[in-house]
Design a protein around this motif. Structure first.
Motif, PDB file in Angstrom:
ATOM      1  N   UNK A  65      31.782  28.635 -64.078  1.00  0.00           N
ATOM      2  CA  UNK A  65      31.577  29.796 -63.200  1.00  0.00           C
ATOM      3  C   UNK A  65      31.849  31.053 -64.000  1.00  0.00           C
ATOM      4  N   UNK A  66      31.312  32.181 -63.546  1.00  0.00           N
ATOM      5  CA  UNK A  66      31.570  33.436 -64.243  1.00  0.00           C
ATOM      6  C   UNK A  66      32.690  34.222 -63.581  1.00  0.00           C
ATOM      7  N   UNK A  67      33.200  35.199 -64.305  1.00  0.00           N
ATOM      8  CA  UNK A  67      34.181  36.138 -63.772  1.00  0.00           C
ATOM      9  C   UNK A  67      33.610  37.542 -63.778  1.00  0.00           C
ATOM     10  N   UNK A  68      33.601  38.173 -62.616  1.00  0.00           N
ATOM     11  CA  UNK A  68      33.073  39.534 -62.465  1.00  0.00           C
ATOM     12  C   UNK A  68      34.243  40.499 -62.422  1.00  0.00           C
ATOM     13  N   UNK A  69      34.182  41.536 -63.259  1.00  0.00           N
ATOM     14  CA  UNK A  69      35.255  42.526 -63.335  1.00  0.00           C
ATOM     15  C   UNK A  69      34.665  43.921 -63.262  1.00  0.00           C
ATOM     16  N   UNK A  70      35.233  44.749 -62.412  1.00  0.00           N
ATOM     17  CA  UNK A  70      34.804  46.144 -62.316  1.00  0.00           C
ATOM     18  C   UNK A  70      35.424  46.932 -63.451  1.00  0.00           C
ATOM     19  N   UNK A  71      34.634  47.751 -64.103  1.00  0.00           N
ATOM     20  CA  UNK A  71      35.125  48.534 -65.228  1.00  0.00           C
ATOM     21  C   UNK A  71      35.746  49.835 -64.745  1.00  0.00           C
ATOM     22  N   UNK A  72      36.881  50.154 -65.302  1.00  0.00           N
ATOM     23  CA  UNK A  72      37.558  51.396 -64.950  1.00  0.00           C
ATOM     24  C   UNK A  72      36.836  52.576 -65.583  1.00  0.00           C
ATOM     25  N   UNK A  73      36.933  53.777 -64.968  1.00  0.00           N
ATOM     26  CA  UNK A  73      36.319  54.959 -65.568  1.00  0.00           C
ATOM     27  C   UNK A  73      36.832  55.174 -66.985  1.00  0.00           C
ATOM     28  N   UNK A 132      29.999  46.866 -63.590  1.00  0.00           N
ATOM     29  CA  UNK A 132      30.652  45.574 -63.761  1.00  0.00           C
ATOM     30  C   UNK A 132      30.303  44.919 -65.091  1.00  0.00           C
ATOM     31  N   UNK A 133      31.193  44.010 -65.543  1.00  0.00           N
ATOM     32  CA  UNK A 133      30.925  43.123 -66.667  1.00  0.00           C
ATOM     33  C   UNK A 133      31.087  41.686 -66.163  1.00  0.00           C
ATOM     34  N   UNK A 134      30.272  40.789 -66.698  1.00  0.00           N
ATOM     35  CA  UNK A 134      30.284  39.391 -66.293  1.00  0.00           C
ATOM     36  C   UNK A 134      30.647  38.536 -67.505  1.00  0.00           C
ATOM     37  N   UNK A 135      31.584  37.593 -67.322  1.00  0.00           N
ATOM     38  CA  UNK A 135      32.051  36.731 -68.402  1.00  0.00           C
ATOM     39  C   UNK A 135      31.946  35.271 -67.978  1.00  0.00           C
TER      40      UNK A 135
END
Length: 553
Positions: free
Chosen positions: A467-475, A456-459
Motif C-alpha cells: 500500500x502507499x502512504x500519502x503525506x501532505x507537504x508543509x508550506x 501531496x507526495x505518495x510513497x
C-alpha cells in the motif's frame, strides 16, 4: 468484532504506541496486566461462559474510579487510588471488557473544550488545530483513534455529547439516575451522568443495557411513526458556516425515513441552558470543591476552572430559589413545546472552534459550545449524539433529546438517520485493489474518481498487502503534486469500524481534492516514509503498480 480478547488488547497497545498521543491518557494499565485479564476472558469464553463484551477494550474518564489506577479528575494534587471500580466500570468489566487506562479531561469535568488540564490539551483526532471537545476529551479521542472499542465519560452539561460530535462518534447520555454515579468525582452531583462513547448505535445500546442500575419504564405513546420535533433554523442562533445546511439535511433524512417531523419553539430549552452557568446552579460545583477539600490557590488548578468555581462561591442563596422557580416554568414550557413528539432534534453544538479561538476567549468559546446541551440534565432528559455527515471535511453531529426513560426510543429513531460519510482513498482501497472489499463489506458505495489537490507526495510502503502512504507537504517543503484518488461513501458506523481496524502507520485525516473540497481520507505518519520509494511521479498507486508489474515481466 473479530479476534480473541488477547489479540484485541495487544492491538490496542500497539495502536497506542503508533499514534503517539500521550495527552489522551492520565494512567495506563501495564500491558502485561491487561493481557493476563484478556487470557482469562478467552479461557472463560472457550469454556462456554457468555460474556457479551468479551474482547472489547475500554477507556475510562479520569474522574471515574478504576481499581489500581489513580483517580485524578485532571488535578494531580487531588489524586487518590480507589480500592474498587466504580459500579459503571465494574458492570462492563464483568461483561468481558478490558480496561486500558484512565483518560484526560477538562479538570473536574468543568469545560466542553478538552484544553483545561495540567496533563495537556487533548488534540482533535482529525484536525489538530481544532479542540477535541470536553470534558470527556480523552475518552472520545481514544475511541476515535481506534484504540478503545468503548469509553466511559461523564455528562453534566454536554461532556458526553460534544466530543462525540467532533469525532463522528455515538455519545449516549442516559436519563439521570439510570446509571450509577457512585465512584464518580462530582462536578454537579445532582446533574452528573455517566456517558458512553461508541462507534456504533448497537454498541452504545449494548453498553447501556449493562450499565443501567434499574429497569427503564418509558412513558407510553400514541401508535404511529416516530414523531420528532425540530427547530426553525432562525431560532438556533449563529452557527458555523455550513452547519445550518448540515442540520437541514439531517431533518430531511429523518423525514424521508418515515418519521413525522414538526417544527417547535425551542426557546425554553435555550433559556434553560443559560441557567446552568449564568444562574445559581453552578454553585453546586463550588460545593463539590469544598467537599473535596481543594484549596483554590493550588498550583495545579487550571486557572479557567478555578475562576469559574471561585465565582460560583459568591452566589447568594436566594438566587438559587429564584432560579429553581424559573427552571420549573421553563420545564413546563419545554414539555408543552414537545407535545406528543418522541424526541427533539438539535445540532450538538453551534460550531467547532480552533485551539486558538478557545485560547483567546476560553469562557466565551466554551459557553457557546453548551448552547444546545446545557439544559438536558436540568430538565431531567436523556440524549443521544449521533454522526450526521461532515462539514468542510470535519465530523458534524446532531443529538436527539427525549423524555426521561426514553433512551431506547432515541436509539431506535437514530437508526433511521445514520448518514453516509465520504472517504478519499488513494491506494489499496481503490476499486479493484486488494483492500477494496473492506469498503464493500461495510456498505461502501463508489461516488467518483478524482485527484488530490497538488499538495501531496505518495510513497510505496513495505507492507502486506502493498500500500502507499500519502503525506501532505508543509508550506516551503518539497513541492507536492496531484495524485489519483477515489471518493467513496460509507455509513458513519462503517467508517468508525474501518478506523478501529486501521493498522499503523496509516491514519485518518482531511484530504484536499482537486476541486477544492476536503473529505476524510487515508494519510500516513511521516516517520514511516524513511527509506520508502517516492512514487508521486507516477501520478497514482495503480499507475505505479502497472509500471512495476511491466518491469518485472
Amino acid at each position: 468484532m473479530t479476534g480473541s480478547a488477547l489479540a484485541r488488547v495487544r492491538a490496542a497497545y500497539d495502536r497506542i504506541d503508533a499514534v503517539r498521543r500521550p495527552e489522551v491518557w492520565i494512567g495506563l494499565r501495564p500491558q502485561a496486566t491487561a493481557e493476563a485479564e484478556a487470557r482469562d476472558i478467552d479461557a472463560r469464553t472457550a469454556a462456554g461462559e457468555r460474556l457479551p463484551l468479551a474482547g472489547r477494550t475500554l477507556a475510562v474518564k479520569g474522574n471515574i474510579d478504576v481499581a489500581g489506577l489513580p483517580t485524578t479528575a485532571g488535578c494531580p494534587s487531588y489524586a487518590y487510588r480507589p480500592e474498587r471500580d466504580a459500579p459503571a466500570v465494574a458492570a462492563l468489566r464483568a461483561a468481558g471488557a478490558v480496561v486500558l487506562g484512565s483518560t484526560n479531561l477538562d479538570q473536574f469535568a468543568t469545560g466542553l473544550v478538552g484544553t483545561r488540564s495540567p496533563y495537556g490539551a487533548v488534540r482533535n483526532a482529525f484536525d489538530p488545530e481544532r479542540v477535541s471537545g470536553g470534558s470527556s476529551s480523552g475518552s472520545a479521542v481514544a475511541v476515535a483513534l481506534g484504540i478503545a472499542d468503548l469509553a466511559l465519560g461523564t455528562d453534566t452539561a454536554g461532556s458526553g455529547r460534544v466530543p462525540a460530535a467532533f469525532h463522528g462518534l455515538v455519545g449516549l447520555k442516559p436519563t439521570p439516575g439510570l446509571v450509577s454515579t457512585e465512584g464518580v468525582v462530582p462536578a454537579c452531583a445532582s446533574l452528573d451522568c455517566v456517558s458512553v462513547f461508541a462507534r456504533t448505535l448497537d454498541e452504545a445500546g449494548e453498553a447501556l443495557a449493562l450499565l443501567a442500575s434499574q429497569p427503564s419504564h418509558p412513558p407510553g405513546r400514541a401508535p404511529g411513526p416516530h414523531r420528532v420535533a425540530v427547530a426553525d433554523p432562525a431560532a438556533l442562533g449563529e452557527l458555523d458556516s455550513g452547519w445550518a445546511d448540515a442540520y437541514a439535511r439531517t431533518v430531511d433524512t429523518l423525514a424521508a425515513s418515515g418519521a413525522e417531523v414538526t417544527t417547535v419553539d425551542v426557546s425554553p430549552f435555550l433559556e434553560a441552558a443559560a441557567l446552568l452557568y449564568e444562574g445559581a446552579f453552578v454553585a453546586e460545583r463550588y460545593t463539590a470543591f469544598v467537599d473535596e477539600q481543594l484549596a483554590m490557590g493550588s498550583t495545579d488548578l487550571d486557572p479557567t476552572v478555578a475562576g469559574i468555581v471561585s465565582r460560583a462561591g459568591t452566589i447568594p442563596a436566594h438566587r438559587l430559589f429564584a432560579d429553581r422557580v424559573r427552571l420549573a416554568e421553563l420545564a413546563d414550557r419545554a414539555r408543552d413545546a414537545l407535545g406528543t413528539a418522541d424526541a427533539l432534534l438539535l445540532p450538538v453544538t453551534p460550531g467547532h472552534p480552533t485551539l486558538a479561538e478557545v485560547a483567546a476567549d476560553p469562557v466565551g468559546a466554551n459557553a457557546r459550545l453548551g448552547r444546545f446541551t446545557n439544559s438536558t440534565n436540568l430538565l431531567g432528559q436523556c440524549a443521544l449524539a449521533v454522526p450526521a455527515g461532515t462539514v468542510d471535511g470535519r465530523p458534524f453531529g446532531v443529538m436527539l433529546i427525549g423524555r426521561p426513560h426514553t433512551d431506547d426510543r432515541l436509539l431506535a429513531i437514530a437508526r433511521r438517520m445514520t448518514p453516509a460519510v465520504p472517504l478519499a482513498v488513494v491506494g489499496a482501497h481503490l476499486t479493484g485493489e486488494p483492500l477494496n472489499p473492506q469498503l464493500l463489506t461495510l456498505g461502501g458505495r463508489f461516488v467518483r474518481a478524482t485527484v488530490t489537490a497538488p499538495r501531496y507526495r505518495l510513497h510505496a510502503l513495505a507492507t502486506t498487502p502493498p500500500k502507499p502512504g500519502l503525506v501532505r507537504m508543509a508550506p516551503g517543503a518539497e513541492a507536492g503534486a496531484s495524485v489519483e484518488a477515489e471518493v467513496w461513501e460509507l455509513p458513519a458506523e462503517g467508517l468508525g469500524l474501518l478506523l478501529a481496524e486501521l493498522p499503523a502507520p496509516m491514519t485518518l485525516g482531511r484530504v484536499e481534492l482537486g476541486d477544492g473540497t476536503a473529505v476524510p481520507g487515508f494519510l500516513c505518519e511521516p516517520e514511516a516514509l524513511v527509506g520508502a520509494e517516492d512514487i508521486t511521479g507516477y501520478g497514482g498507486w495503480r499507475a505505479y503498480r502497472a509500471r512495476k508489474g511491466a518491469r518485472s515481466r
